[in-house]
Design a protein around this motif. Sequence first.
Motif, short mmCIF file in Angstrom:
data_model
loop_
_atom_site.label_atom_id
_atom_site.label_comp_id
_atom_site.label_asym_id
_atom_site.label_seq_id
_atom_site.Cartn_x
_atom_site.Cartn_y
_atom_site.Cartn_z
N SER A 10 0.86 -1.18 0.00
CA SER A 10 0.00 0.00 0.00
C SER A 10 0.90 1.23 0.00
CB SER A 10 -0.87 -0.07 1.25
OG SER A 10 -1.23 1.19 1.70
N LEU A 11 0.64 2.14 -0.93
CA LEU A 11 1.48 3.32 -1.06
C LEU A 11 0.86 4.51 -0.34
CD1 LEU A 11 2.32 3.08 -4.85
CD2 LEU A 11 3.80 2.51 -2.95
N SER A 12 1.70 5.42 0.10
CA SER A 12 1.20 6.66 0.68
C SER A 12 0.49 7.46 -0.42
CB SER A 12 2.34 7.48 1.28
OG SER A 12 3.22 7.90 0.27
N ARG A 13 -0.31 8.40 -0.02
CA ARG A 13 -1.11 9.17 -0.97
C ARG A 13 -0.23 9.90 -1.99
NH1 ARG A 13 -5.69 12.94 1.44
NH2 ARG A 13 -4.16 14.60 1.30
N TYR A 14 0.89 10.40 -1.55
CA TYR A 14 1.80 11.12 -2.45
C TYR A 14 2.24 10.24 -3.61
CZ TYR A 14 5.98 13.67 -3.95
OH TYR A 14 6.92 14.34 -4.70
N TRP A 15 2.78 9.06 -3.31
CA TRP A 15 3.31 8.17 -4.34
C TRP A 15 2.18 7.51 -5.12
CZ3 TRP A 15 8.09 9.13 -5.41
CH2 TRP A 15 8.93 9.63 -4.41
N ASN A 16 1.09 7.20 -4.46
CA ASN A 16 -0.04 6.58 -5.14
C ASN A 16 -0.64 7.54 -6.17
OD1 ASN A 16 -1.70 4.24 -5.41
ND2 ASN A 16 -3.34 5.37 -4.41
N ASP A 67 8.35 5.39 -2.07
CA ASP A 67 7.60 5.28 -0.82
C ASP A 67 8.43 4.63 0.27
OD1 ASP A 67 4.82 5.71 0.30
OD2 ASP A 67 5.08 3.56 0.73
N GLU A 70 10.80 7.51 1.45
CA GLU A 70 10.09 8.56 2.19
C GLU A 70 8.59 8.45 1.88
OE1 GLU A 70 10.25 13.36 2.98
OE2 GLU A 70 11.59 12.48 1.51
N PRO A 71 7.81 7.89 2.82
CA PRO A 71 6.40 7.65 2.55
C PRO A 71 5.56 8.90 2.24
CG PRO A 71 7.10 6.40 4.45
CD PRO A 71 8.22 7.31 4.08
N TRP A 73 3.23 10.53 3.96
CA TRP A 73 1.81 10.32 4.27
C TRP A 73 1.07 11.63 4.49
CZ3 TRP A 73 -0.74 5.96 3.62
CH2 TRP A 73 -0.02 4.77 3.59
N PHE A 74 1.68 12.54 5.21
CA PHE A 74 0.95 13.73 5.61
C PHE A 74 1.39 15.01 4.91
CE2 PHE A 74 0.73 10.81 9.23
CZ PHE A 74 -0.64 10.60 9.21
#
Length: 158
Positions: A10-16, A67, A70-71, A73-74
Amino acid sequence: MRRRSAPPPSLSRYWNGYVGHCAGSVARFRRITYALPAGPARTWLGEIAQRLDVELDAVRRLAIVGDSIEPAWFRFRVREEPAKRIAQRLDAARTAFADAVSQAAEVAEQVALDPAHSDVRANLEVLSRQASQLALAPAPPDPEPEPQRRRRRGRRGS
């Protein structure tokens, strides 16, 4: 006993977001392809769509690596240099996928207006060259750092 492969991470929103944009472009490219009547242009666009699928897999792999570095996420940007470099590659891939969709739309328009039009073949050849190695293209060069200003030491009252 068969071994199950692990589900994709599952990828963080940035990478997804990168993967989603590119996947959306591939889906649009395929819709354009299927809108064409059977013939050489549709066959050629279908072959290019298969290459786009391979490139989309490369985008996913790059996003997974980014990801893992550096994930994000926020926040909606990355700070680590390797992650920035991957983000630049994915930016370029996102643009290239969108360009491929625009080119396919132009081909489809030409085919709809005049299937025997000579520009169709030329556009298909250009699109075919552009479609290979979208995501695997080298990252754009980093901007050159601004030169450091030298501080002048002032002399105090002599």
